[in-house]
Design a protein around this motif. Sequence first.
Motif, PDB file in Angstrom:
ATOM      1  N   ASP A 181       0.835  -1.203   0.000  1.00  0.00           N
ATOM      2  CA  ASP A 181       0.000   0.000   0.000  1.00  0.00           C
ATOM      3  C   ASP A 181       0.868   1.250   0.000  1.00  0.00           C
ATOM      4  O   ASP A 181       0.560   2.246  -0.671  1.00  0.00           O
ATOM      5  CB  ASP A 181      -0.924   0.005   1.218  1.00  0.00           C
ATOM      6  N   THR A 184       2.125   1.828  -3.490  1.00  0.00           N
ATOM      7  CA  THR A 184       1.073   2.373  -4.351  1.00  0.00           C
ATOM      8  C   THR A 184       0.936   3.879  -4.161  1.00  0.00           C
ATOM      9  O   THR A 184       0.855   4.647  -5.132  1.00  0.00           O
ATOM     10  CB  THR A 184      -0.277   1.693  -4.043  1.00  0.00           C
ATOM     11  N   ILE A 185       0.914   4.315  -2.915  1.00  0.00           N
ATOM     12  CA  ILE A 185       0.769   5.735  -2.612  1.00  0.00           C
ATOM     13  C   ILE A 185       2.000   6.514  -3.078  1.00  0.00           C
ATOM     14  O   ILE A 185       1.886   7.629  -3.610  1.00  0.00           O
ATOM     15  CB  ILE A 185       0.535   5.940  -1.101  1.00  0.00           C
ATOM     16  N   LYS A 188       1.749   6.987  -6.776  1.00  0.00           N
ATOM     17  CA  LYS A 188       0.621   7.862  -7.063  1.00  0.00           C
ATOM     18  C   LYS A 188       1.003   9.321  -6.868  1.00  0.00           C
ATOM     19  O   LYS A 188       0.508  10.213  -7.557  1.00  0.00           O
ATOM     20  CB  LYS A 188      -0.562   7.492  -6.156  1.00  0.00           C
ATOM     21  N   TYR A 275      -5.281  11.355   3.005  1.00  0.00           N
ATOM     22  CA  TYR A 275      -6.469  10.750   2.423  1.00  0.00           C
ATOM     23  C   TYR A 275      -7.173  11.701   1.456  1.00  0.00           C
ATOM     24  O   TYR A 275      -7.674  11.287   0.408  1.00  0.00           O
ATOM     25  CB  TYR A 275      -7.444  10.330   3.533  1.00  0.00           C
ATOM     26  N   PHE A 278      -4.823  12.311  -1.806  1.00  0.00           N
ATOM     27  CA  PHE A 278      -4.638  11.106  -2.616  1.00  0.00           C
ATOM     28  C   PHE A 278      -5.960  10.389  -2.905  1.00  0.00           C
ATOM     29  O   PHE A 278      -5.961   9.311  -3.499  1.00  0.00           O
ATOM     30  CB  PHE A 278      -3.673  10.143  -1.918  1.00  0.00           C
ATOM     31  N   ASP A 279      -7.062  10.992  -2.481  1.00  0.00           N
ATOM     32  CA  ASP A 279      -8.393  10.425  -2.714  1.00  0.00           C
ATOM     33  C   ASP A 279      -8.465   8.982  -2.210  1.00  0.00           C
ATOM     34  O   ASP A 279      -8.800   8.055  -2.943  1.00  0.00           O
ATOM     35  CB  ASP A 279      -8.747  10.483  -4.207  1.00  0.00           C
ATOM     36  N   LEU A 280      -8.152   8.804  -0.938  1.00  0.00           N
ATOM     37  CA  LEU A 280      -8.109   7.473  -0.329  1.00  0.00           C
ATOM     38  C   LEU A 280      -9.212   7.315   0.700  1.00  0.00           C
ATOM     39  O   LEU A 280      -9.695   8.281   1.277  1.00  0.00           O
ATOM     40  CB  LEU A 280      -6.759   7.257   0.362  1.00  0.00           C
ATOM     41  N   ASN A 281      -9.581   6.058   0.936  1.00  0.00           N
ATOM     42  CA  ASN A 281     -10.440   5.733   2.068  1.00  0.00           C
ATOM     43  C   ASN A 281      -9.947   4.426   2.665  1.00  0.00           C
ATOM     44  O   ASN A 281      -9.037   3.785   2.132  1.00  0.00           O
ATOM     45  CB  ASN A 281     -11.917   5.643   1.660  1.00  0.00           C
ATOM     46  N   GLU A 282     -10.535   4.018   3.756  1.00  0.00           N
ATOM     47  CA  GLU A 282     -10.027   2.846   4.486  1.00  0.00           C
ATOM     48  C   GLU A 282     -10.060   1.569   3.652  1.00  0.00           C
ATOM     49  O   GLU A 282      -9.249   0.666   3.852  1.00  0.00           O
ATOM     50  CB  GLU A 282     -10.826   2.656   5.783  1.00  0.00           C
ATOM     51  N   ASP A 284      -9.149   1.207   0.717  1.00  0.00           N
ATOM     52  CA  ASP A 284      -7.996   1.156  -0.187  1.00  0.00           C
ATOM     53  C   ASP A 284      -6.783   0.497   0.462  1.00  0.00           C
ATOM     54  O   ASP A 284      -5.764   0.280  -0.202  1.00  0.00           O
ATOM     55  CB  ASP A 284      -7.615   2.572  -0.642  1.00  0.00           C
ATOM     56  N   PHE A 285      -6.859   0.198   1.736  1.00  0.00           N
ATOM     57  CA  PHE A 285      -5.732  -0.387   2.465  1.00  0.00           C
ATOM     58  C   PHE A 285      -6.002  -1.841   2.851  1.00  0.00           C
ATOM     59  O   PHE A 285      -7.121  -2.196   3.193  1.00  0.00           O
ATOM     60  CB  PHE A 285      -5.462   0.398   3.751  1.00  0.00           C
TER      61      PHE A 285
END
Length: 319
Positions: A181, A184-185, A188, A275, A278-282, A284-285
Motif C-alpha cells: 500500500d 502504491t501511494i 501515485k 487521504y 490522494f483520494d483514499l479511504n479505508e 484502499d488499504f
Amino acid sequence: MTLLIIGGTGTLGRQIVKKAVEEGFKVRCLVRNRKKGNFLQELGAQLIYGDLSIPETLPLCFKGVTSVIDTSTTRPDDIKNLNEIDCDGKLALIRVAEIVKVKRFIFFSILNAEKYPDIPLMEMKVKIEETIKNSSISYTIFRLAGFYQALINQYAIPVLDQQPIWTTAESFPLAYIDSQDAATICLKSLLIKNSVNKTFFLGGPKLWVSADIIQVCEKLSGQKAKLKFIPIAFLKFVRQFTNLFEWTYKISERLSFVDLLEEKNNFSQNKLSLYQIFDLNEKDFLSLENYLQEYFERILKTLNDLNFEQTSKQRDLIV
C-alpha cells in the motif's frame, strides 16, 4: 518517466520496484552488489552500480533519470554507516539530483523524527528532510510509523514457536501499513500535483497496540502467546548506564528508541491530509487482520504438508 530507486532491495523498495515496472515506469535501481539485486532485474528493473558511501559513483546513475525515490535506511545501531550513507551519501545524492534537475525527489523518513535529536538515525532523517526542502528540487516526503512485515518476526513467529514476546506494559498505538500500500501511494504521488513540496504521515487506517496484535496472532494461530513485560521506566534506567562503557554503545542506541513508545500522535489529523489529497479511504488499504490471516494460513498449510510427508515416510519405513 525514468525512476532511480535507492534501497530497492529493502522491504519497501522492492515493492516500489515491482509496482513501478507493472505500471510502465522505466526503473533503474542503485546497487552496490549486483548479485544481491538480481531479483530486481528479474522484475524488470535496470541495475546500475552506485555507492552512497562513494559519492563519485553517483553522477552516472542519473543519466536520463526523471525522479528519485529514496527508501534506504541504515540500521540505527550502525553509527559508521549512518554517517557515511544516511548523512554524507544522502547529501551527495541530493546535490547531484539538484544539478541534473530531476523533476521529483521522494524521500521516506520516520514519524516525529524531529522530536528525538539524541537518536542518530532520527537526527540524520531530519537533516536530509531539511536539505531537500531548502534545495531547488520538487519533493514529496513520507513519514512512516511502521510496516506490517516487521510484525511477523516481532509477534507472529514467536507465537508459533512458543517463544517469549518481550513487550512493554505501557503500549501506545501505531498506524502500521502494508508495504504494498505504501508503494502504491508513493507512485501515485508522482502524478498528483498537490503532493509537490509537501510532507505526509504515511500509515494505515487503524491504530494498533501490542496487546491487540498479539491477540490477533493468538486467534489465527490457535496458540497462546508467552509474554514478558518490561516497564518503560526500567528501560530508561538501564539506558542511563549503557553509555558508560564503549562495549555497551550499540545497546544504548537501541534503547534510545524507548522514547518512541511514549509518543502520542494526532492520528486523525495526520492521516486526513493524505487521504484527501490522494483520494483514499479505508477500503484502499489491506487491513492488518487480513495480512496476518494470509500469513498464518500459508504457514499452517506448510506445516501440515510437512507433517503429512513425515508421517508418510514413517509408514513406508514400517512397511
